[in-house]
Design a protein around this motif. Structure first.
Motif, PDB file in Angstrom:
ATOM      1  N   SER A   1       3.241 -51.520  88.621  1.00  0.00           N
ATOM      2  CA  SER A   1       2.132 -52.503  89.347  1.00  0.00           C
ATOM      3  C   SER A   1       3.469 -52.585  90.390  1.00  0.00           C
ATOM      4  O   SER A   1       3.452 -52.437  91.797  1.00  0.00           O
ATOM      5  N   HIS A   2       4.429 -53.510  90.418  1.00  0.00           N
ATOM      6  CA  HIS A   2       6.043 -54.028  90.439  1.00  0.00           C
ATOM      7  C   HIS A   2       6.083 -53.127  91.855  1.00  0.00           C
ATOM      8  O   HIS A   2       6.563 -52.608  92.878  1.00  0.00           O
ATOM      9  N   ILE A   3       6.826 -51.787  90.459  1.00  0.00           N
ATOM     10  CA  ILE A   3       6.797 -50.263  91.460  1.00  0.00           C
ATOM     11  C   ILE A   3       6.017 -50.161  93.211  1.00  0.00           C
ATOM     12  O   ILE A   3       6.474 -49.864  93.923  1.00  0.00           O
ATOM     13  N   ALA A   4       4.920 -49.960  92.504  1.00  0.00           N
ATOM     14  CA  ALA A   4       4.014 -49.730  93.169  1.00  0.00           C
ATOM     15  C   ALA A   4       3.914 -50.875  94.581  1.00  0.00           C
ATOM     16  O   ALA A   4       3.538 -50.118  95.196  1.00  0.00           O
ATOM     17  N   LEU A   5       3.627 -51.217  94.129  1.00  0.00           N
ATOM     18  CA  LEU A   5       3.340 -52.852  95.613  1.00  0.00           C
ATOM     19  C   LEU A   5       4.629 -52.376  96.708  1.00  0.00           C
ATOM     20  O   LEU A   5       4.550 -52.120  97.797  1.00  0.00           O
ATOM     21  N   ILE A   6       6.040 -51.819  95.859  1.00  0.00           N
ATOM     22  CA  ILE A   6       7.082 -51.673  96.395  1.00  0.00           C
ATOM     23  C   ILE A   6       6.806 -50.194  97.238  1.00  0.00           C
ATOM     24  O   ILE A   6       7.116 -50.384  98.581  1.00  0.00           O
ATOM     25  N   GLU A   7       6.462 -49.781  96.716  1.00  0.00           N
ATOM     26  CA  GLU A   7       6.366 -47.919  97.475  1.00  0.00           C
ATOM     27  C   GLU A   7       5.245 -47.908  98.994  1.00  0.00           C
ATOM     28  O   GLU A   7       4.897 -47.198  99.665  1.00  0.00           O
ATOM     29  N   ALA A   8       4.402 -48.923  97.623  1.00  0.00           N
ATOM     30  CA  ALA A   8       3.152 -49.285  99.064  1.00  0.00           C
ATOM     31  C   ALA A   8       3.489 -49.900 100.291  1.00  0.00           C
ATOM     32  O   ALA A   8       2.608 -50.180 101.276  1.00  0.00           O
ATOM     33  N   GLY A   9       4.646 -50.507 100.546  1.00  0.00           N
ATOM     34  CA  GLY A   9       5.346 -52.202 101.372  1.00  0.00           C
ATOM     35  C   GLY A   9       4.084 -52.839 101.780  1.00  0.00           C
ATOM     36  O   GLY A   9       3.981 -53.395 102.632  1.00  0.00           O
ATOM     37  N   ALA A  10       3.746 -53.384 100.761  1.00  0.00           N
ATOM     38  CA  ALA A  10       2.916 -54.353 100.503  1.00  0.00           C
ATOM     39  C   ALA A  10       3.960 -55.672 100.380  1.00  0.00           C
ATOM     40  O   ALA A  10       4.656 -55.658  99.419  1.00  0.00           O
ATOM     41  N   ALA A  11       3.588 -56.369 101.140  1.00  0.00           N
ATOM     42  CA  ALA A  11       4.540 -57.961 101.329  1.00  0.00           C
ATOM     43  C   ALA A  11       3.917 -58.569  99.360  1.00  0.00           C
ATOM     44  O   ALA A  11       2.845 -58.331  99.853  1.00  0.00           O
ATOM     45  N   HIS A  12       4.729 -58.690  99.362  1.00  0.00           N
ATOM     46  CA  HIS A  12       3.967 -59.059  98.041  1.00  0.00           C
ATOM     47  C   HIS A  12       5.022 -60.331  97.297  1.00  0.00           C
ATOM     48  O   HIS A  12       6.233 -60.256  97.310  1.00  0.00           O
ATOM     49  N   GLU A  13       4.397 -61.487  96.205  1.00  0.00           N
ATOM     50  CA  GLU A  13       5.296 -62.134  95.350  1.00  0.00           C
ATOM     51  C   GLU A  13       5.612 -61.538  94.063  1.00  0.00           C
ATOM     52  O   GLU A  13       4.458 -61.818  93.693  1.00  0.00           O
ATOM     53  N   ALA A  14       6.878 -61.759  93.739  1.00  0.00           N
ATOM     54  CA  ALA A  14       6.321 -61.447  92.244  1.00  0.00           C
ATOM     55  C   ALA A  14       7.375 -62.590  91.273  1.00  0.00           C
ATOM     56  O   ALA A  14       7.808 -63.431  91.627  1.00  0.00           O
ATOM     57  N   VAL A  15       5.940 -62.890  90.495  1.00  0.00           N
ATOM     58  CA  VAL A  15       5.714 -64.507  89.733  1.00  0.00           C
ATOM     59  C   VAL A  15       5.581 -63.586  88.465  1.00  0.00           C
ATOM     60  O   VAL A  15       5.729 -63.493  87.254  1.00  0.00           O
ATOM     61  N   LEU A  16       7.526 -64.012  88.011  1.00  0.00           N
ATOM     62  CA  LEU A  16       7.991 -64.192  86.420  1.00  0.00           C
ATOM     63  C   LEU A  16       7.169 -64.971  84.987  1.00  0.00           C
ATOM     64  O   LEU A  16       6.660 -66.263  85.336  1.00  0.00           O
ATOM     65  N   VAL A  17       6.066 -64.302  84.096  1.00  0.00           N
ATOM     66  CA  VAL A  17       5.838 -64.621  83.457  1.00  0.00           C
ATOM     67  C   VAL A  17       6.583 -65.044  81.983  1.00  0.00           C
ATOM     68  O   VAL A  17       6.370 -63.890  80.792  1.00  0.00           O
TER      69      VAL A  17
END
Lengths: 212, 212
Positions: B15-31
């Protein structure tokens, strides 16, 4: 015409019900698990995974219940079996069905298909013993956080409903008392009363065969 | 802004890669799995399943990788991450991702998460021993019948690709030699060369942390 390969008592029932709900012209073809027909060369040519369901379409074969259910909803839009124009709502439907597929069905499968993941008879027995617990945990989550009622997604009947109905039908055999889950139990009864569900069950378990 | 909860080495990478591929503004939060943060009350309030990934959107939280990937593809249509206007082709994408989720990921999980399905240490060891075999069987199926090349679905890059890349990355740790699967190996290398993949890995495994 669509052709659904199924075996009674399997998750193929969800796709079977959805085809009827969609008003889709289709043929339901029995794959006999008793004779291990799913492992035959003829069936593997249709589905190399040697599992059911398989849905044969004029474009090719589809497998995996969540994918088949989404295909039925998207191909028969007038049946309104999913919120197709709302990516978030559609993803909620997919998330629910993905959970049934990857967690609940998998928990259930450890009761009889332990040889997929281990080799020793003692491991199979251990896995089988745990099924009531793991299935109950899944259904507590469904009851407490996932099912909105009266249908899984709330007021609208969707492709989540035949799938939940199918998996709920496994609880008794898995040693789990459905009475712990009032919303799920009501959902199961509501589904069982639908003519489309009765029709699918009638095809999959003809009265003569059931009596025989 | 979308918020993706992830832990390194998990399927959240897809999902992380897909968000970047989509150019989606996002924040990745470590669990942090090391501190079992996924079981904390704070995280369970986000995702009662106590798993990653979770994608927090302005409409609510989504879970389950195939659902999150479909949501990203449908929400960022211009990125063309799935054949959204062809129900059969879209169902093929969903079927592939459903297989990774419900069969391949599950096979892998028996190496370290045996307590989900059994109780005895001997069963866990038995399950762990079988992982190389069951994962290899999955990848033979992927190699021989599912991957079209150069991308999973053929000429078009889709949401299947980051997910296959993520799961392929588990093979070495599962004791499976990727050299048996030339198409999968080429796909893995092709993915690893993409800037979007490097970006996701850079966020999930910062150089300082990896060295520390």
């Amino acid at each position: 015409m669509l052709k659904l390969y199924y075996s009674p008592g399997t998750c193929a029932l969800a796709s079977h019900i959805a085809l009827i709900e969609a008003g889709a012209a289709h043929e339901a073809v029995l794959v006999s698990f008793k004779t291990e027909e799913q492992r035959s060369a003829a069936y593997r040519a249709i589905n190399p995974k040697a599992r059911v369901p398989s849905l044969v379409t004029d474009k090719g074969v589809l497998t995996e219940t969540p994918a088949i259910l989404a295909f039925i909803a998207q191909s028969f839009r007038q049946a309104k079996l999913a919120p197709l124009d709302d990516p978030f709502a559609f993803a909620q439907v997919q998330a629910f069905n993905s959970y049934l597929c990857s967690t609940v069905h998998v928990a259930h499968a450890h009761g009889r298909r332990g040889s997929r993941w281990a080799d020793d008879a003692a491991s199979f027995a251990d896995m089988k013993r745990k099924v009531p617990q793991s299935m109950a945990e899944c259904f507590h989550l469904i009851e407490n956080t996932l099912i909105k009622g009266p249908w899984v997604m709330g007021e609208a009947y969707t492709i989540c409903d035949p799938y939940l109905y199918t998996v709920t039908g496994w609880l008794a055999g898995d040693g789990v008392d459905i009475a712990q889950f009032p919303k799920v139990r009501e959902h199961f009864a509501r589904m069982a009363a639908r003519p489309q569900v009765k029709e699918a069950l009638g095809v999959e378990t003809p009265r003569d065969a059931a009596a025989g």
